[in-house]
Design a protein around this motif. Sequence first.
Motif, mmCIF file in Angstrom:
data_model
loop_
_atom_site.group_PDB
_atom_site.id
_atom_site.type_symbol
_atom_site.label_atom_id
_atom_site.label_comp_id
_atom_site.label_asym_id
_atom_site.label_seq_id
_atom_site.Cartn_x
_atom_site.Cartn_y
_atom_site.Cartn_z
ATOM 1 N N GLY A 125 0.828 -1.220 0.000
ATOM 2 C CA GLY A 125 0.000 0.000 0.000
ATOM 3 C C GLY A 125 0.850 1.254 0.000
ATOM 4 O O GLY A 125 0.909 1.963 0.996
ATOM 5 N N SER A 186 5.990 8.709 13.438
ATOM 6 C CA SER A 186 6.648 7.960 12.375
ATOM 7 C C SER A 186 5.553 7.249 11.566
ATOM 8 O O SER A 186 5.332 6.051 11.691
ATOM 9 C CB SER A 186 7.610 6.983 13.043
ATOM 10 N N GLY A 187 4.826 8.009 10.756
ATOM 11 C CA GLY A 187 3.691 7.479 9.989
ATOM 12 C C GLY A 187 2.445 7.326 10.861
ATOM 13 O O GLY A 187 2.508 7.427 12.093
ATOM 14 N N SER A 188 1.292 7.082 10.188
ATOM 15 C CA SER A 188 0.033 6.884 10.946
ATOM 16 C C SER A 188 0.140 5.665 11.839
ATOM 17 O O SER A 188 -0.528 5.562 12.863
ATOM 18 C CB SER A 188 -1.141 6.600 10.025
ATOM 19 N N GLN A 189 0.968 4.729 11.389
ATOM 20 C CA GLN A 189 1.101 3.483 12.134
ATOM 21 C C GLN A 189 1.538 3.763 13.571
ATOM 22 O O GLN A 189 1.052 3.146 14.507
ATOM 23 C CB GLN A 189 2.157 2.626 11.418
ATOM 24 N N LEU A 192 -1.348 5.017 15.619
ATOM 25 C CA LEU A 192 -2.229 3.920 16.044
ATOM 26 C C LEU A 192 -1.593 3.135 17.188
ATOM 27 O O LEU A 192 -2.254 2.774 18.164
ATOM 28 C CB LEU A 192 -2.527 2.982 14.873
ATOM 29 N N TYR A 213 -8.549 -2.160 7.600
ATOM 30 C CA TYR A 213 -7.084 -2.193 7.686
ATOM 31 C C TYR A 213 -6.647 -2.598 9.094
ATOM 32 O O TYR A 213 -5.666 -3.319 9.275
ATOM 33 C CB TYR A 213 -6.543 -0.801 7.335
ATOM 34 N N ASN A 257 -11.697 4.965 8.994
ATOM 35 C CA ASN A 257 -10.885 5.487 7.890
ATOM 36 C C ASN A 257 -11.925 5.964 6.858
ATOM 37 O O ASN A 257 -12.237 5.253 5.919
ATOM 38 C CB ASN A 257 -9.996 4.326 7.404
ATOM 39 N N ASN A 262 -9.388 1.946 3.327
ATOM 40 C CA ASN A 262 -8.572 0.771 3.051
ATOM 41 C C ASN A 262 -9.232 -0.406 3.763
ATOM 42 O O ASN A 262 -9.374 -0.358 4.978
ATOM 43 C CB ASN A 262 -7.158 0.993 3.607
ATOM 44 N N ASP A 290 -8.602 8.102 10.904
ATOM 45 C CA ASP A 290 -7.340 7.831 10.212
ATOM 46 C C ASP A 290 -7.559 8.266 8.765
ATOM 47 O O ASP A 290 -8.386 7.699 8.061
ATOM 48 C CB ASP A 290 -7.088 6.319 10.327
ATOM 49 N N PRO A 292 -5.377 8.933 5.718
ATOM 50 C CA PRO A 292 -4.198 9.097 4.854
ATOM 51 C C PRO A 292 -4.504 9.323 3.372
ATOM 52 O O PRO A 292 -3.626 9.717 2.626
ATOM 53 C CB PRO A 292 -3.447 7.766 5.027
ATOM 54 N N TYR A 293 -5.774 9.062 2.958
ATOM 55 C CA TYR A 293 -6.037 9.032 1.520
ATOM 56 C C TYR A 293 -6.843 10.206 0.977
ATOM 57 O O TYR A 293 -7.027 10.311 -0.231
ATOM 58 C CB TYR A 293 -6.830 7.749 1.161
ATOM 59 N N SER A 320 -0.899 11.504 7.328
ATOM 60 C CA SER A 320 0.382 10.889 6.965
ATOM 61 C C SER A 320 0.859 11.393 5.606
ATOM 62 O O SER A 320 0.056 11.764 4.757
ATOM 63 C CB SER A 320 0.191 9.377 6.905
ATOM 64 N N SER A 322 2.570 9.232 3.839
ATOM 65 C CA SER A 322 2.857 7.982 3.128
ATOM 66 C C SER A 322 2.081 7.816 1.831
ATOM 67 O O SER A 322 2.634 7.368 0.843
ATOM 68 C CB SER A 322 2.571 6.785 4.021
ATOM 69 N N LYS A 323 0.787 8.141 1.856
ATOM 70 C CA LYS A 323 -0.030 7.814 0.684
ATOM 71 C C LYS A 323 -0.099 8.959 -0.315
ATOM 72 O O LYS A 323 -0.650 8.805 -1.396
ATOM 73 C CB LYS A 323 -1.456 7.437 1.130
ATOM 74 N N ARG A 330 8.652 8.353 6.522
ATOM 75 C CA ARG A 330 8.031 7.998 7.803
ATOM 76 C C ARG A 330 7.599 9.257 8.571
ATOM 77 O O ARG A 330 8.042 9.511 9.698
ATOM 78 C CB ARG A 330 8.965 7.139 8.700
HETATM 79 C C1 LIG Z 1 -5.834 3.276 6.749
HETATM 80 C C2 LIG Z 1 -4.366 3.241 7.006
HETATM 81 N N1 LIG Z 1 -3.885 3.736 8.153
HETATM 82 C C3 LIG Z 1 -2.575 3.740 8.413
HETATM 83 C C4 LIG Z 1 -1.664 3.216 7.540
HETATM 84 C C5 LIG Z 1 -0.194 3.254 7.904
HETATM 85 O O1 LIG Z 1 0.499 4.124 7.064
HETATM 86 P P1 LIG Z 1 1.801 4.948 7.480
HETATM 87 O O2 LIG Z 1 2.245 4.506 8.818
HETATM 88 O O3 LIG Z 1 2.801 4.664 6.423
HETATM 89 O O4 LIG Z 1 1.375 6.392 7.508
HETATM 90 C C6 LIG Z 1 -2.111 2.652 6.348
HETATM 91 C C7 LIG Z 1 -1.164 2.013 5.410
HETATM 92 O O5 LIG Z 1 -1.509 1.242 4.552
HETATM 93 C C8 LIG Z 1 -3.497 2.684 6.059
HETATM 94 O O6 LIG Z 1 -3.992 2.193 4.919
#
Ligand SMILES: Cc1ncc(COP(=O)(O)O)c(C=O)c1O
Length: 478
Positions: A125, A186-189, A192, A213, A257, A262, A290, A292-293, A320, A322-323, A330
Amino acid sequence: MWGLDRESKKPLYQQIADHIERRISFGEFPPGSLLPSERKLAEQIGVNRSTVVQAFAELRSLGIIESRSGSGTRVSQFKWGASPKHTPNWNRYAQGGSFLPNLPFLRRIREALSQDPSLVDFASGELAADLAPTSEISEIMSSHQYASYLGYDNPQGYIPLRQALVRYLAEYRGLQATESSILITSGSQQSLFLITQCLLSPGDAVAIEDPSYYYSLPMFQSAGLRIFRLPVDQDGMRLEEIRGLYKKHRIKMIFTNPNFQNPTGTLLADERRHQLLQTASELGLPIIEDDPYSLTDYEGLPRMPLKSIDTSGSVIYIGSFSKIAASGLRIGWMVAPNSVVLRLADARQQMDFGLSVIPQQVAAQFLESDFFEPHLSRLRTNLMYKRDLLIEALRKELPGEIQFHIPKGGHHLWCKLSEPVNDAKLLEAAIRNGVVFVPGSVYGSDAGFVRFTFARAKSECIGQGIAGFARALHSLRN
Ligand SMILES: Cc1ncc(COP(=O)(O)O)c(C=O)c1O
């Protein structure tokens, strides 16, 4: 019968020391027992006494034997059973701990991709290199003066990045945030992770979307959370069961989300957004949004976050890079009440002393640069192009065998197979046919669903990848 190997490269004294150590660990010389004298051993083995003296010195230095003047050399009491040759059982350690490993399908996909990087990747992703702002970021990096002092940074995140995000959130996301309400992660991860570890306790109940997700993240189980699922339809998460879950299980949080979800790609309908916020504020229930998109809306429509219409302060917002730019930087962020931000920053400081300042500087520069807006509009056009290539290939290769709703943004296409097949067999067959995807069960759905990510694969490989997937599917049907 043991004997010295005089041809060996290993010195004689070392061979003797190893031999004595082996006899000790086999129990021939129990703890505290007396060893033969150096002179006697030298005679028995047929070496100079000095060689045995050296061997004993080696064993003494390892704590295996002890010598006292007048009472000879004895096997050490406390070293018994803890000889340096007793390697810890690392496998048992590696399987232990309270943090669960990734899901087997995700590990298999990662392994397959690392063994064969030529696989067409519909699983990861993230953006392909040609969608990421690679040249813009290198230009920023070559022209920008980075901080010369590289000490630990502010635990909440680099201040100029938080300032840039205040402006970004107001302009692009309709959010009035302040520097003190932002935590860089360091990213959405990581957002969470910090939320599940620090704001919730083992045994707490939470609601997530179904499919989701979050279901793919053992981190929720590792935190000891009880997970309840709210079904997603074409208009996003359905809300009917929230009150029931609250009454029966005292759910403590809802994770959603809402924009180009996702894995389904759906948008939460406007009426549901208002209704969700209304319910959350009546129940005093926090929502983790959340997001990101949302900036990938292919028509460039402003898909505003729930947080922008949250008048009762129920929503923690997660964003984030990332997307929309580069997952490898990160960089993510959270907008939350200051007490929450401080708590999570304090926890993160205990884990790793905070983020590296350099990617934060790059991200701040990129957000404030003239590159950002044109990059976003190019990204939207290119993502839509890849989505269309994927749909065209699916229609060509699998007519009538696969169903989907066409997403208007995001990275993913969620598909239902007309006739379900076993997920594990399908994934293995796909790998054999040069392609990877994520089986729907990873997101909690029944067998027969597939998530294709179209952002990661090269455009010219999408058709070939779907042809490989079709071969894999047909091979299981025949
Ligand atoms: C809905 C959602 N949240 C969080 C993430 C984590 O992304 P990142 O930590 O790279 O920002 C993803 C990654 O696929 C995602 O799809």
